[in-house]
Design an enzyme around this catalytic site. Sequence first.
Site, PDB file in Angstrom:
ATOM      1  N   ASP A   4      30.524  29.952   2.350  1.00  0.00           N
ATOM      2  CA  ASP A   4      31.212  29.702   1.090  1.00  0.00           C
ATOM      3  C   ASP A   4      31.962  30.968   0.675  1.00  0.00           C
ATOM      4  O   ASP A   4      31.520  32.079   0.983  1.00  0.00           O
ATOM      5  CB  ASP A   4      30.233  29.296  -0.009  1.00  0.00           C
ATOM      6  CG  ASP A   4      30.921  28.529  -1.132  1.00  0.00           C
ATOM      7  OD1 ASP A   4      30.854  27.284  -1.140  1.00  0.00           O
ATOM      8  OD2 ASP A   4      31.539  29.176  -2.003  1.00  0.00           O
ATOM      9  N   HIS A  42      40.049  22.331   1.056  1.00  0.00           N
ATOM     10  CA  HIS A  42      40.793  21.069   1.135  1.00  0.00           C
ATOM     11  C   HIS A  42      42.300  21.294   1.208  1.00  0.00           C
ATOM     12  O   HIS A  42      43.089  20.386   0.938  1.00  0.00           O
ATOM     13  CB  HIS A  42      40.462  20.131  -0.033  1.00  0.00           C
ATOM     14  CG  HIS A  42      39.006  19.856  -0.181  1.00  0.00           C
ATOM     15  ND1 HIS A  42      38.208  19.520   0.889  1.00  0.00           N
ATOM     16  CD2 HIS A  42      38.192  19.885  -1.266  1.00  0.00           C
ATOM     17  CE1 HIS A  42      36.963  19.342   0.473  1.00  0.00           C
ATOM     18  NE2 HIS A  42      36.928  19.572  -0.832  1.00  0.00           N
TER      19      HIS A  42
END
Length: 210
Positions: free
Chosen positions: A72, A118
């Site tokens: 992350d 994304h």
Amino acid sequence: MSSLYELGIKHGTDKTIISATHKKSYLHIYERLFASLSQYEEIRILEIGVRGGNSVNMWLERFPNAIVVAIDICECDFKVFDESRYIFYRADQRDTDLLKEIGLRHKAYDIIIDDGSHIIEDYIESFYALYPYLRRNGFYVIEDLYNNYSEWNTTRTTRPNGNGTAFNEFQNFLTKQVHLGRAFDYTDSHLNIFSIHQYPGLMIVMKDLV
């Protein structure tokens, strides 16, 4: 054993969101596809974009034989279901050299999931960096692909994906690899793609059949 959807609800992951048209979540799809992995003594799952750790804890509880490698861009501070089977890296998925290093360090993976930025360019480059570390019979998943299309992005300026043309070119290239694999031996290629599956919001690429 609880299903992935039940565990997703328990741990609060947004992968439980139901498709507007088909009334199924990602986890209903994963339950069918990943069930065969339960037979293995150990599986490895890599996920990009773990935020509060909700999906991490779901994977760890559903697959007691799994090691979960999480990536992350932000530091993730959460209570882990089983710390002995969890490895975390703070990294930007645009750093493909680091992704390759992580991939090599823990190779090979049964499931790789990109739930990161994304942004089309990011997940394409991440795919090329990590797919070589996917095991035969493994699943490479790219989530939330509705972010590719302008109809969704008209009010989401943080998702600069235009009309999805770059994604269409990417998936067309992967499809070409599948069909040329009928005529040419790509066994030693860095991709060696066997199949591509499209579901509401996600795409799954496989190297081979079980």
